[in-house]
Design a protein around this motif. Structure first.
Motif: not given
Length: 247
Positions: A120-137
């Motif tokens: 995030x500090x070097x430019x990563x900008x995810x577009x996930x919502x809460x459900x997508x974050x949980x799915x990735x995790x």
């Protein structure tokens, strides 16, 4: 259950006391992210910002390395004779090995937060919502669980911590032959088939799709199937090899 919780606490404390390994597990994500983005990113064309493409790959690379370290802890326990003390206290192999695996998951979750923070500090900008974050995790944790048990099997098979540690370096090469750092289409033709049909690619494409709000397709199910298969085989083998080593 009480034995498992005790072993988880023990392995977590051992991890905190091993300062060198702890620093490495936290610094490796930072070094890998900076290395790929700033040294290689300008030369690799992925159709967008390279940090956006590579962040899921670095996530997997660091979790694979962390999971492989489970074998070192298991090999150390098996070579020091502490297993006999555990068995005298009615602590079985499942609890001992499970403690190492769960401690590995805790450490890997911590390093994952570090990777995401640096990205995030070097430019990563995810577009996930809460459900997508949980799915990735969920996909990542399932793979960490499977690889940690596989590393535990290696720890049971090897006779020293040095031999078990070498497995970590071997495991780190798996994400390189995937879509982690370059698009598969840029690889040599004979290597593309290998990259497309190995577990790292399915996991990475799943995480990438969830975090960037892109179609995931069958990658998530394929990745979970790989994780489930590796986990099942590893747990069975761990039980067999533990009995052989402990008897």
């Amino acid at each position: 259950m009480s034995s498992l919780l005790t072993m988880i606490g023990r392995c977590t404390r051992l991890t905190r006391r091993d300062v060198d390994a702890l620093i490495m597990s936290l610094m490796l994500p930072i070094m890998m992210m900076v290395l790929f983005v700033y040294l290689f990113g300008g030369a690799i064309q992925t159709g967008g910002d390279y940090v956006t493409y590579v962040a899921p790959g670095v996530l997997l690379l660091c979790t694979v390395w962390g999971a492989a370290q489970t074998g070192v802890g298991v090999a150390n326990d098996m070579s020091t004779g502490i297993v006999d003390r555990f068995r005298s206290m009615d602590v079985g192999g499942a609890a001992m090995l499970g403690g190492h695996v769960m401690a590995s998951i805790i450490k890997n979750v911590t390093s994952t937060f570090v990777v995401i923070g640096v990205a995030l500090l070097i430019g990563f900008r995810p577009k996930a919502d809460a459900l997508q974050w949980l799915a990735a995790a969920g996909v990542l944790v399932a793979f960490i669980l499977a690889m940690s048990w596989l590393a535990a099997v290696v720890g049971l098979l090897t006779k020293s911590t040095d031999a078990a540690a070498s497995f970590a370096f071997v495991m780190m090469f798996l994400p390189y032959v995937s879509s982690a750092f370059v698009p598969i289409r840029t690889l040599p033709g004979w290597l593309q088939g290998v990259a497309e049909h190995q577990p790292s690619t399915a996991i990475i494409e799943s995480v990438r799709g969830f975090l960037l709000d892109r179609p995931v397709g069958d990658h998530a199910w394929i990745g979970l199937a790989w994780s489930g298969g590796i986990l099942l085989v590893s747990v069975v083998l761990a039980g067999v090899f533990f009995q052989r080593r402990a008897d």
